[in-house]
Design a protein around this motif. Sequence first.
Motif, PDB file in Angstrom:
ATOM      1  N   SER A 152      -3.147  -6.692  -2.672  1.00 46.77           N
ATOM      2  CA  SER A 152      -3.429  -7.364  -1.416  1.00 46.77           C
ATOM      3  C   SER A 152      -3.302  -8.867  -1.603  1.00 46.77           C
ATOM      4  N   ILE A 188      -3.410   5.314   5.218  1.00 49.75           N
ATOM      5  CA  ILE A 188      -3.412   4.619   3.925  1.00 49.75           C
ATOM      6  C   ILE A 188      -3.925   5.565   2.850  1.00 49.75           C
ATOM      7  N   PHE A 192       0.820  -1.198   0.000  1.00 51.13           N
ATOM      8  CA  PHE A 192       0.000   0.000   0.000  1.00 51.13           C
ATOM      9  C   PHE A 192       0.854   1.247   0.000  1.00 51.13           C
ATOM     10  N   ILE A 217      -4.391   1.201  -1.669  1.00 54.15           N
ATOM     11  CA  ILE A 217      -3.998  -0.197  -1.547  1.00 54.15           C
ATOM     12  C   ILE A 217      -3.621  -0.671  -2.941  1.00 54.15           C
ATOM     13  N   ASN A 255      -8.965   3.204   2.170  1.00 55.82           N
ATOM     14  CA  ASN A 255      -8.252   4.474   2.023  1.00 55.82           C
ATOM     15  C   ASN A 255      -8.611   5.407   3.177  1.00 55.82           C
TER      16      ASN A 255
END
Length: 142
Positions: free
Chosen positions: A86, A80, A53, A83, A96
């Motif tokens: 993942s 964050i 991220f 991202i 976010n």
Amino acid sequence: MKPLIFLLLFALGNSCDKSNVVALEENAQNEETVQNEEIEIDQQLLGPNEVIFKVKMIGEMESNKEICGSSKQYVTTVEIIDIVKSGGSLNQKLSNKQQLTVAFLFNPEGLDKDMVLEAKAKESLCTDTSTYFTIIGHKILE
């Protein structure tokens, strides 16, 4: 006597199989080239419980802070931004603008507040079923 001869021929036939030797040599060469190359964070394969991220450092670096009942050397708070990728099996859903307290696996020299990083992190479980992230690699974007 015939079964003994067949067993001996079978053992000799399988012991001279060169395809296993060639495959082992190719694997050794591939591992060697991977170790010699620097791989960018976004090109790495993600393991289970890992995420890549973009984050913004919003807190000061703290040392010897307790997370999940154990003292971590390098801890800070991040927000964050995005991202990127993942891995499977993440327990905590990330979004976010979410703020996280993260631990760094190594001494993050040169990182200041308001810096933007692209980081690879591994999620770890606590005994109370909460989670935290340990940053295992990063690159500075801004």
